[in-house]
Scaffold this motif. Structure first.
Motif, short mmCIF file in Angstrom:
data_model
loop_
_atom_site.label_atom_id
_atom_site.label_comp_id
_atom_site.label_asym_id
_atom_site.label_seq_id
_atom_site.Cartn_x
_atom_site.Cartn_y
_atom_site.Cartn_z
N LYS A 294 1.03 -1.20 -0.19
CA LYS A 294 -0.01 0.12 -0.06
C LYS A 294 0.75 1.20 0.19
O LYS A 294 0.67 2.17 -0.83
CB LYS A 294 -0.94 -0.02 1.14
CG LYS A 294 -1.95 1.00 1.12
CD LYS A 294 -2.88 0.87 2.09
CE LYS A 294 -2.48 0.75 3.82
NZ LYS A 294 -3.59 0.72 4.74
N GLU A 295 1.91 1.28 0.84
CA GLU A 295 2.82 2.35 0.85
C GLU A 295 3.27 2.63 -0.53
O GLU A 295 3.71 3.63 -0.94
CB GLU A 295 3.74 2.42 2.02
CG GLU A 295 3.28 2.42 3.46
CD GLU A 295 4.20 2.06 4.59
OE1 GLU A 295 5.61 2.16 4.23
OE2 GLU A 295 3.74 1.69 5.67
N ALA A 296 4.06 1.61 -0.92
CA ALA A 296 4.77 1.64 -2.27
C ALA A 296 3.95 1.98 -3.26
O ALA A 296 4.30 2.91 -4.22
CB ALA A 296 5.33 0.26 -2.59
N ILE A 297 2.73 1.47 -3.41
CA ILE A 297 1.82 1.85 -4.52
C ILE A 297 1.49 3.43 -4.68
O ILE A 297 1.26 4.01 -5.38
CB ILE A 297 0.79 0.67 -4.57
CG1 ILE A 297 1.18 -0.55 -4.77
CG2 ILE A 297 -0.39 1.23 -5.72
CD1 ILE A 297 2.20 -0.90 -5.99
N MET A 298 0.95 3.76 -3.19
CA MET A 298 0.43 5.12 -3.28
C MET A 298 1.54 6.00 -3.51
O MET A 298 1.17 7.07 -3.93
CB MET A 298 0.07 5.20 -1.97
CG MET A 298 -1.28 4.54 -1.58
SD MET A 298 -2.66 4.74 -2.61
CE MET A 298 -3.14 6.41 -2.38
N SER A 299 2.84 5.62 -3.41
CA SER A 299 3.86 6.89 -3.82
C SER A 299 4.26 6.91 -5.16
O SER A 299 5.09 7.49 -5.81
CB SER A 299 5.15 6.45 -2.88
OG SER A 299 5.55 5.23 -3.39
N ASP A 300 3.48 5.88 -5.99
CA ASP A 300 3.72 5.91 -7.51
C ASP A 300 2.56 6.63 -8.09
O ASP A 300 1.38 6.27 -7.93
CB ASP A 300 3.78 4.42 -7.89
CG ASP A 300 4.14 4.29 -9.31
OD1 ASP A 300 3.68 5.12 -10.15
OD2 ASP A 300 4.60 3.21 -9.74
#
Length: 183
Positions: free
Chosen positions: A120-126
């Motif tokens: 979730k953290e990684a995807i939201m930063s993209d």
């Protein structure tokens, strides 16, 4: 005063080596102690019980995965790259991969929950995925998890041996399909 000979880190290292070689099926205090060449006493001085040791070990392994494995860039798309790195990990350390992500005695629910938070953290930063809702992210996580775990497992067993481009296409098709269904 005597200093501790068997520190928490030393016990975790022995536990990691045991799981990497044999999985969680034989993950007992006796087997970890045997790996260290000592009695079980140091384990129970450092950890409340074997579940505490297992949880700590899984957390440490996932931290290592996040810091050195899952961050590798291949395509520029964070989601595709995380999926590729997950599959690459399965090929480099198949027994550990199975122990953590497939084996019924392994990380199971803990790995799922931890991986979801990281995902979730990684995807939201993209920027490609930043406008997705929590439900969309959850569906994307579950769908890609199922797909890449299947690909990884089939590769480990020797049934499939897709090349990198084929892996990327499988991942991209999965992502596109999930996003299209969610709209």
């Amino acid at each position: 005063m005597r200093r501790k000979v068997y520190t928490k880190d030393y016990i975790l290292k022995a536990a990691y080596e045991l799981v990497e070689k044999e999985g969680f099926t034989n993950f007992t205090a006796r087997n970890v102690a045997k790996k260290m060449g000592v009695s079980t006493q140091p384990i129970y001085l450092e950890f409340e019980n074997m579940q505490d040791l297992k949880n700590t070990l899984i957390e440490d392994i996932f931290t290592e995965l996040k810091q050195s494995i899952f961050v590798q860039e291949h395509t520029g798309d964070k989601l595709v790259d995380i999926c590729i790195n997950y599959i690459d990990f399965s090929q480099k350390k198949p027994k550990l991969f199975i122990s953590l992500f497939v084996d019924e005695y392994g990380g199971g629910k803990q790995m799922y929950e931890t991986s979801f938070e990281y995902f979730k953290e990684a995807i939201m930063s993209d920027p490609t995925y930043s406008d997705l809702s929590e439900a969309d992210i959850s569906a994307l996580h579950d769908g890609t998890w199922i797909t890449i775990t299947g690909v990884a497992s089939l590769m480990i067993s020797g049934i499939l041996q897709p090349n990198r481009q084929q892996i990327v296409e499988i991942i991209q098709h999965t992502i596109e399909g999930i996003i299209a269904i969610r709209k």
